[in-house]
Design a protein around this motif. Structure first.
Motif, mmCIF file in Angstrom:
data_model
loop_
_atom_site.group_PDB
_atom_site.id
_atom_site.type_symbol
_atom_site.label_atom_id
_atom_site.label_comp_id
_atom_site.label_asym_id
_atom_site.label_seq_id
_atom_site.Cartn_x
_atom_site.Cartn_y
_atom_site.Cartn_z
ATOM 1 N N ALA A 67 0.877 -1.301 0.060
ATOM 2 C CA ALA A 67 0.124 -0.036 -0.025
ATOM 3 C C ALA A 67 0.891 1.135 0.160
ATOM 4 O O ALA A 67 0.597 2.187 -0.804
ATOM 5 C CB ALA A 67 -1.008 0.000 1.259
ATOM 6 N N ALA A 68 2.052 1.277 0.861
ATOM 7 C CA ALA A 68 2.776 2.267 1.078
ATOM 8 C C ALA A 68 3.449 2.555 -0.451
ATOM 9 O O ALA A 68 3.488 3.894 -0.949
ATOM 10 C CB ALA A 68 3.934 2.149 2.333
ATOM 11 N N ASP A 122 15.964 -2.059 5.251
ATOM 12 C CA ASP A 122 15.794 -1.265 6.485
ATOM 13 C C ASP A 122 14.306 -0.714 6.477
ATOM 14 O O ASP A 122 13.921 -0.650 7.552
ATOM 15 C CB ASP A 122 16.811 -0.036 6.081
ATOM 16 C CG ASP A 122 16.745 0.312 4.610
ATOM 17 O OD1 ASP A 122 16.361 -0.528 3.894
ATOM 18 O OD2 ASP A 122 17.011 1.599 4.405
ATOM 19 N N ASP A 123 13.503 -0.760 5.458
ATOM 20 C CA ASP A 123 12.246 -0.289 5.322
ATOM 21 C C ASP A 123 11.342 -1.583 6.142
ATOM 22 O O ASP A 123 10.630 -1.036 6.859
ATOM 23 C CB ASP A 123 11.508 -0.268 3.887
ATOM 24 C CG ASP A 123 12.491 0.882 3.257
ATOM 25 O OD1 ASP A 123 12.839 2.021 4.155
ATOM 26 O OD2 ASP A 123 12.658 0.963 1.951
ATOM 27 N N ARG A 124 11.692 -2.475 5.663
ATOM 28 C CA ARG A 124 10.905 -3.692 6.145
ATOM 29 C C ARG A 124 10.957 -3.920 7.906
ATOM 30 O O ARG A 124 10.233 -3.770 8.676
ATOM 31 C CB ARG A 124 11.154 -5.125 5.677
ATOM 32 C CG ARG A 124 10.435 -6.038 6.168
ATOM 33 C CD ARG A 124 10.433 -7.291 5.222
ATOM 34 N NE ARG A 124 9.913 -7.395 4.027
ATOM 35 C CZ ARG A 124 8.898 -7.774 3.636
ATOM 36 N NH1 ARG A 124 8.016 -8.494 4.786
ATOM 37 N NH2 ARG A 124 8.217 -7.681 2.492
ATOM 38 N N ALA A 125 12.281 -3.398 8.290
ATOM 39 C CA ALA A 125 12.387 -3.774 9.449
ATOM 40 C C ALA A 125 11.939 -2.689 10.269
ATOM 41 O O ALA A 125 11.301 -2.660 11.599
ATOM 42 C CB ALA A 125 14.197 -3.465 9.596
ATOM 43 N N LEU A 126 11.942 -1.552 9.806
ATOM 44 C CA LEU A 126 11.044 -0.222 10.305
ATOM 45 C C LEU A 126 9.677 -0.399 10.447
ATOM 46 O O LEU A 126 9.204 -0.358 11.581
ATOM 47 C CB LEU A 126 11.222 0.926 9.166
ATOM 48 C CG LEU A 126 10.957 2.365 9.709
ATOM 49 C CD1 LEU A 126 11.934 2.666 11.000
ATOM 50 C CD2 LEU A 126 10.643 3.141 8.837
ATOM 51 N N LEU A 127 8.901 -1.118 9.641
ATOM 52 C CA LEU A 127 7.632 -1.411 9.811
ATOM 53 C C LEU A 127 7.462 -2.560 10.748
ATOM 54 O O LEU A 127 6.407 -2.368 11.407
ATOM 55 C CB LEU A 127 7.147 -2.267 8.348
ATOM 56 C CG LEU A 127 6.407 -1.055 7.356
ATOM 57 C CD1 LEU A 127 6.049 -1.727 5.893
ATOM 58 C CD2 LEU A 127 4.964 -0.873 8.081
#
Lengths: 182, 228, 71
Positions: free
Chosen positions: A133-134, A146-151
């Motif tokens: 979605a994002a 890093d994005d997945r980890a952030l989520l």
């Protein structure tokens, strides 16, 4: 007749003596012997009967004693069996309880594991969807670890997976059912 | 009345003699005694021929009679009764048979003074013989001075008085019964004498038997009783 | 005649014997009534006493006969 004749006297004495011998031999002696032998027999029989009576009494006493002993023994056996029965019953009951508890624990652990697994799945799914979605929104590929980890960090902050107590899953629809367990 | 007198005179005159096979004469009473002895001995043969362990009717009666007699002797004579019972039994049977002899048409031997004298004499010999036999020679003499020496003369007189009274009582009773029966028969020749005969011949005869034997046994028991 | 009177007097002994036996019988009956268990002993004593009493009557009778017959 008021005189005594000496020859008559002698004759009568002789007659009496002969009569004495005859009667003693043929009447008095046989009958008396018979009576006395019967008396002896009766006395003997009575003695035997007395002895037998005593013997019978002894046997009966013996039998009574044995009967009482047997009674006592059977009572003991019965009590022992009862005790053992009660013990076994207790043991079976305890083991059944233990088995039931073990089964319940097992089930709970299973459910817990299922839930954890499902949550992890859901979280992964949600993170994927959110990322999708994002990226749609942002028009760009949200990539990189890093994005997945952030989520994931964010999701974990919002719904701590281990925060729920074991008994409250699934979330209670009504307060009255609170604490309802297996 | 003359007839009665005749009967009485005849009865007192002395016994007619009976000739035995023409060899010697014996008094009538002795001959009748022989007949009675033969009858009684034959009867006792028949009665005791087959004594059973379990007695029948006749044997029960016989045993009852002799058992009662033995019991009576034992009671009066103590532990020596066995020595005397057969003799006393013989005397009883003889006197009873003699007194009842009138029923079968014989002259009762006890109506002869000689016979009763012989019976009394034998009783006396038995009583005093037993006294010396069971007490020893000196003990037998000492018995005459018992229970107190004062009675010594009376006890010595009794040696003769006792047999005399035994003899005379038996003789007198039988003779009296006979005389009275003869009187009754003279007065009423038919039926009536039968009723009196029941009393005088049977009842009185048996009572006198009892009395003779009873007294002899009593005297005998007294003379041999042990003072323990 | 005198013989007959003598004989009659001798027979009077029977009175004594009769009274004696009567008394003895009465007493014996009384005793048996009082102590029925002693009946056997009483009977024996009674027969003895009655026999002794009766003997006197018999002696009188024999004496009377002797007076008449033997003269």
């Amino acid at each position: 007749m008021l005189q005594i004749s000496w020859s008559g006297l002698l004759w009568t004495v002789i007659n009496l003596l002969v009569f004495y011998l005859l009667l003693k031999k043929f009447l008095w002696q046989p009958v008396t012997d018979k009576i006395e032998s019967r008396q002896k027999e009766i006395r003997q029989n009575l003695a035997i009967a007395e002895e037998q009576k005593m013997q019978t009494a002894k046997v009966k006493a013996d039998y009574d004693a044995r009967l009482a002993q047997a009674e006592e023994e059977s009572q003991g056996l019965l009590r022992q069996a009862e005790n053992r029965g009660r013990r076994e019953y207790q043991a079976i009951l305890a083991s059944a309880q233990a088995a039931a508890e073990a089964l319940a624990g097992e089930t709970r652990r299973q459910l817990e594991a299922d839930r954890t697994a499902m949550l992890a799945e859901v979280r992964k799914e949600v993170a994927g969807l959110a990322m999708l979605a994002a990226s749609q929104v942002a028009g760009r590929q949200l990539g990189g670890s890093d994005d997945r980890a952030l989520l994931e960090e964010f999701l974990a902050k919002e719904h701590p997976a281990e925060g729920l107590p074991a008994g409250q899953y699934p979330p209670k629809p009504l307060p009255s059912e609170a604490g309802g367990s297996l | 009345m003359d007839k009665l007198k005749e009967v009485l005179a005849e009865s007192m005159a002395g016994t007619p003699a009976v000739s035995v096979f023409g060899l010697f004469d014996v008094p009538e009473s002795v001959a009748v005694t022989w007949i009675l002895m033969a009858l009684v001995t034959a009867a006792s043969f028949i009665l005791t021929r087959s004594l059973q362990r379990i007695p029948g009717g006749r044997q029960t009666l016989l045993e009852l009679a002799i058992g009662a007699f033995n019991h009576f002797c034992e009671e009066n004579l103590g532990r020596h009764w066995r020595s005397f019972a057969p003799w006393l039994f013989t005397v009883a049977v003889y006197i009873a048979a003699a007194n009842l002899a009138g029923l079968i048409g014989l002259a009762p031997p006890t109506r002869d003074l000689t016979v009763t004298a012989a019976l009394a004499l034998m009783s006396m010999i038995l009583i005093y013989g037993a006294q010396f036999r069971f007490r020893g020679f000196s003990g037998g003499f000492k018995k005459f001075a018992q229970p107190t020496p004062v009675l010594l003369p009376i006890n010595l007189m009794e040696i003769f008085i006792r047999p005399l009274s035994l003899c005379m009582r038996l003789f007198g009773n039988v003779l009296a019964a006979y005389v009275i029966m003869e009187m009754i028969k003279t007065l009423a020749p038919a039926v009536i004498p039968i009723a009196f005969s029941l009393y005088f011949d049977i009842f009185d005869g048996l009572i006198q038997t009892l009395v003779f034997v009873f007294l002899t046994t009593l005297f005998l028991g007294e003379s041999i009783e042990e003072n323990e | 005649m005198t013989l007959a009177i003598g004989a009659a007097l001798a027979v009077f002994t029977g009175i004594g014997a009769g009274i004696g036996i009567g008394i003895a019988t009465g007493k014996a009956a009384e005793s048996i009534a009082r102590q029925p268990e002693a009946a056997d002993k009483i009977r024996g004593t009674f027969i003895l006493g009655a026999a002794l009493a009766e003997a006197t009557a018999i002696y009188g009778f024999i004496t009377a006969l002797a007076i008449i017959i033997l003269k």
